[in-house]
Design a protein around this motif. Structure first.
Motif, PDB file in Angstrom:
ATOM      1  N   ASP A 149       0.880  -1.174   0.000  1.00  0.00           N
ATOM      2  CA  ASP A 149       0.000   0.000   0.000  1.00  0.00           C
ATOM      3  C   ASP A 149       0.915   1.220   0.000  1.00  0.00           C
ATOM      4  N   GLU A 150       1.197   1.752  -1.172  1.00  0.00           N
ATOM      5  CA  GLU A 150       2.162   2.846  -1.264  1.00  0.00           C
ATOM      6  C   GLU A 150       1.680   4.081  -0.520  1.00  0.00           C
ATOM      7  N   ALA A 151       0.410   4.402  -0.628  1.00  0.00           N
ATOM      8  CA  ALA A 151      -0.116   5.581   0.065  1.00  0.00           C
ATOM      9  C   ALA A 151       0.022   5.450   1.574  1.00  0.00           C
ATOM     10  N   GLY A 152      -0.139   4.251   2.074  1.00  0.00           N
ATOM     11  CA  GLY A 152      -0.036   4.017   3.515  1.00  0.00           C
ATOM     12  C   GLY A 152       1.351   3.650   3.989  1.00  0.00           C
ATOM     13  N   GLY A 153       2.339   3.569   3.074  1.00  0.00           N
ATOM     14  CA  GLY A 153       3.707   3.241   3.458  1.00  0.00           C
ATOM     15  C   GLY A 153       3.919   1.795   3.837  1.00  0.00           C
ATOM     16  N   ARG A 154       3.069   0.891   3.362  1.00  0.00           N
ATOM     17  CA  ARG A 154       3.177  -0.527   3.719  1.00  0.00           C
ATOM     18  C   ARG A 154       3.979  -1.272   2.658  1.00  0.00           C
ATOM     19  N   VAL A 155       4.994  -2.001   3.115  1.00  0.00           N
ATOM     20  CA  VAL A 155       5.944  -2.677   2.243  1.00  0.00           C
ATOM     21  C   VAL A 155       5.969  -4.166   2.564  1.00  0.00           C
ATOM     22  N   ASN A 185      12.715   8.090   1.718  1.00  0.00           N
ATOM     23  CA  ASN A 185      12.539   9.291   2.541  1.00  0.00           C
ATOM     24  C   ASN A 185      11.116   9.392   3.096  1.00  0.00           C
ATOM     25  N   ARG A 186      10.670   8.302   3.706  1.00  0.00           N
ATOM     26  CA  ARG A 186       9.341   8.311   4.307  1.00  0.00           C
ATOM     27  C   ARG A 186       9.243   7.190   5.336  1.00  0.00           C
ATOM     28  N   ALA A 187       8.298   7.320   6.237  1.00  0.00           N
ATOM     29  CA  ALA A 187       8.051   6.290   7.233  1.00  0.00           C
ATOM     30  C   ALA A 187       7.495   5.040   6.563  1.00  0.00           C
ATOM     31  N   LEU A 188       7.920   3.873   7.056  1.00  0.00           N
ATOM     32  CA  LEU A 188       7.500   2.612   6.463  1.00  0.00           C
ATOM     33  C   LEU A 188       7.006   1.636   7.522  1.00  0.00           C
ATOM     34  N   ASN A 189       6.058   0.814   7.116  1.00  0.00           N
ATOM     35  CA  ASN A 189       5.563  -0.318   7.901  1.00  0.00           C
ATOM     36  C   ASN A 189       5.847  -1.561   7.067  1.00  0.00           C
ATOM     37  N   LEU A 198       8.496  -4.498  10.943  1.00  0.00           N
ATOM     38  CA  LEU A 198       9.471  -3.457  11.259  1.00  0.00           C
ATOM     39  C   LEU A 198       8.850  -2.112  10.928  1.00  0.00           C
ATOM     40  N   LEU A 199       9.026  -1.146  11.827  1.00  0.00           N
ATOM     41  CA  LEU A 199       8.544   0.212  11.602  1.00  0.00           C
ATOM     42  C   LEU A 199       9.741   1.155  11.515  1.00  0.00           C
ATOM     43  N   THR A 200       9.659   2.127  10.615  1.00  0.00           N
ATOM     44  CA  THR A 200      10.733   3.117  10.488  1.00  0.00           C
ATOM     45  C   THR A 200      10.141   4.508  10.349  1.00  0.00           C
ATOM     46  N   ALA A 201      10.961   5.503  10.666  1.00  0.00           N
ATOM     47  CA  ALA A 201      10.544   6.896  10.490  1.00  0.00           C
ATOM     48  C   ALA A 201      11.785   7.761  10.331  1.00  0.00           C
ATOM     49  N   PRO A 202      11.882   8.553   9.244  1.00  0.00           N
ATOM     50  CA  PRO A 202      13.006   9.476   9.107  1.00  0.00           C
ATOM     51  C   PRO A 202      12.953  10.556  10.181  1.00  0.00           C
ATOM     52  N   GLY A 203      14.126  10.945  10.654  1.00  0.00           N
ATOM     53  CA  GLY A 203      14.228  12.000  11.648  1.00  0.00           C
ATOM     54  C   GLY A 203      15.137  13.119  11.157  1.00  0.00           C
ATOM     55  N   PRO A 204      15.517  14.039  12.035  1.00  0.00           N
ATOM     56  CA  PRO A 204      16.378  15.155  11.642  1.00  0.00           C
ATOM     57  C   PRO A 204      17.815  14.713  11.401  1.00  0.00           C
ATOM     58  N   ASP A 205      18.522  15.477  10.574  1.00  0.00           N
ATOM     59  CA  ASP A 205      19.962  15.297  10.355  1.00  0.00           C
ATOM     60  C   ASP A 205      20.326  13.903   9.859  1.00  0.00           C
ATOM     61  N   GLY A 206      19.449  13.298   9.068  1.00  0.00           N
ATOM     62  CA  GLY A 206      19.761  12.000   8.489  1.00  0.00           C
ATOM     63  C   GLY A 206      19.552  10.809   9.400  1.00  0.00           C
ATOM     64  N   ILE A 207      19.074  11.050  10.608  1.00  0.00           N
ATOM     65  CA  ILE A 207      18.810   9.955  11.539  1.00  0.00           C
ATOM     66  C   ILE A 207      17.501   9.264  11.156  1.00  0.00           C
ATOM     67  N   ILE A 208      17.454   7.953  11.351  1.00  0.00           N
ATOM     68  CA  ILE A 208      16.228   7.189  11.118  1.00  0.00           C
ATOM     69  C   ILE A 208      15.912   6.385  12.367  1.00  0.00           C
ATOM     70  N   GLU A 209      14.639   6.394  12.750  1.00  0.00           N
ATOM     71  CA  GLU A 209      14.177   5.544  13.850  1.00  0.00           C
ATOM     72  C   GLU A 209      13.725   4.204  13.302  1.00  0.00           C
ATOM     73  N   LEU A 210      14.067   3.161  14.036  1.00  0.00           N
ATOM     74  CA  LEU A 210      13.708   1.788  13.669  1.00  0.00           C
ATOM     75  C   LEU A 210      13.091   1.133  14.898  1.00  0.00           C
ATOM     76  N   GLY A 211      11.891   0.574  14.751  1.00  0.00           N
ATOM     77  CA  GLY A 211      11.214   0.018  15.908  1.00  0.00           C
ATOM     78  C   GLY A 211      10.592  -1.333  15.644  1.00  0.00           C
ATOM     79  N   GLY A 212      10.413  -2.095  16.730  1.00  0.00           N
ATOM     80  CA  GLY A 212       9.765  -3.398  16.627  1.00  0.00           C
ATOM     81  C   GLY A 212       9.486  -3.990  17.985  1.00  0.00           C
ATOM     82  N   ARG A 213       8.741  -5.058  17.960  1.00  0.00           N
ATOM     83  CA  ARG A 213       8.415  -5.795  19.183  1.00  0.00           C
ATOM     84  C   ARG A 213       9.476  -6.873  19.425  1.00  0.00           C
TER      85      ARG A 213
END
Length: 219
Positions: A149-155, A185-189, A198-213
């Motif tokens: 779902d490209e609009a929803g960022g689902r990969v 350059n976008r948040a992904l599920n 896996l969840l991701t989200a771009p942050g400031p200064d090139g940092i990316i957040e990566l999260g999971g259970r």
């Protein structure tokens, strides 16, 4: 799991919402028991997980990461797993300082995509194509992905390390998720492997957040 004198915590990282799936990780809490690279590499090969992480200083969060065949300066699922297990606020792999936050269900780390080892990011036209792929021969580290779902960022993704070390397919790959997030350059599920998330989200200064259970399997 007991291997010689080692006590190894076994975790599943990037589990689905129902707790299933996730990439297995071995954590050696007392890295002093394996003080040299050769003995750490031998244990990682014996365990056979995608990665095994050795904790050298739990207060500082100093860690050392190994696949069955090589040492890594950075890898996503070991850092998310060890941060969750030891309730760390910061983790220090060789690549650099990684900050951690917990939001209850998910453990998040912040990292730079340039820390990730090189991967070939190969886009397919559909999730069905990705799911139908055969494991390629060794040689190239391939991260196969397609939009669900490209609009929803689902990969939908699968990962093939191609190292010839017994890990034909990686169930959940944080480093590759960082690289894909940086490219798009976008948040992904991301749903990877059999059903890891896996969840991701771009942050400031090139940092990316990566999260999971994370779920503890045992010792």
């Amino acid at each position: 799991m007991n291997t010689a004198r080692d006590v190894v915590d076994v975790l599943a990282v990037f589990c689905a919402a129902d707790g299933r799936h996730g990439n297995l990780l071995g954590v050696v809490r007392d890295g002093r028991l394996r003080p040299d690279e050769s003995s750490r590499q031998a244990l990682a090969k014996q365990l056979g997980f995608s990665e095994t992480v050795f904790v050298d200083d739990p207060d500082r969060g100093d860690v050392d990461i190994y696949t069955p065949g090589t040492r890594l300066p950075f890898a996503g699922h070991p850092l998310v797993g060890v941060a969750w297990l030891l309730d760390l606020e910061v983790v220090n792999p060789p690549a650099g300082e990684v900050w951690v936050r917990q939001d209850g269900e998910f453990t998040w780390i912040t990292a730079r995509p340039e820390w990730a080892p090189p991967r070939t990011l190969r886009q397919y036209a559909s999730a069905t194509e990705v799911e139908a792929l055969d494991v390629p021969p060794p040689g190239e580290w391939v991260y196969a992905w397609a939009w669900e779902d490209e609009a929803g960022g689902r990969v939908r993704a699968r990962a093939f390390p191609g190292r010839g070390d017994g890990i034909d397919e990686d169930e959940a790959t944080g480093a590759a998720a960082l690289l894909l997030t940086a490219r798009l350059n976008r948040a992904l599920n991301i749903t990877q492997g059999r059903g890891s998330q896996l969840l991701t989200a771009p942050g400031p200064d090139g940092i990316i957040e990566l999260g999971g259970r994370v779920r503890e399997i045992g010792r």
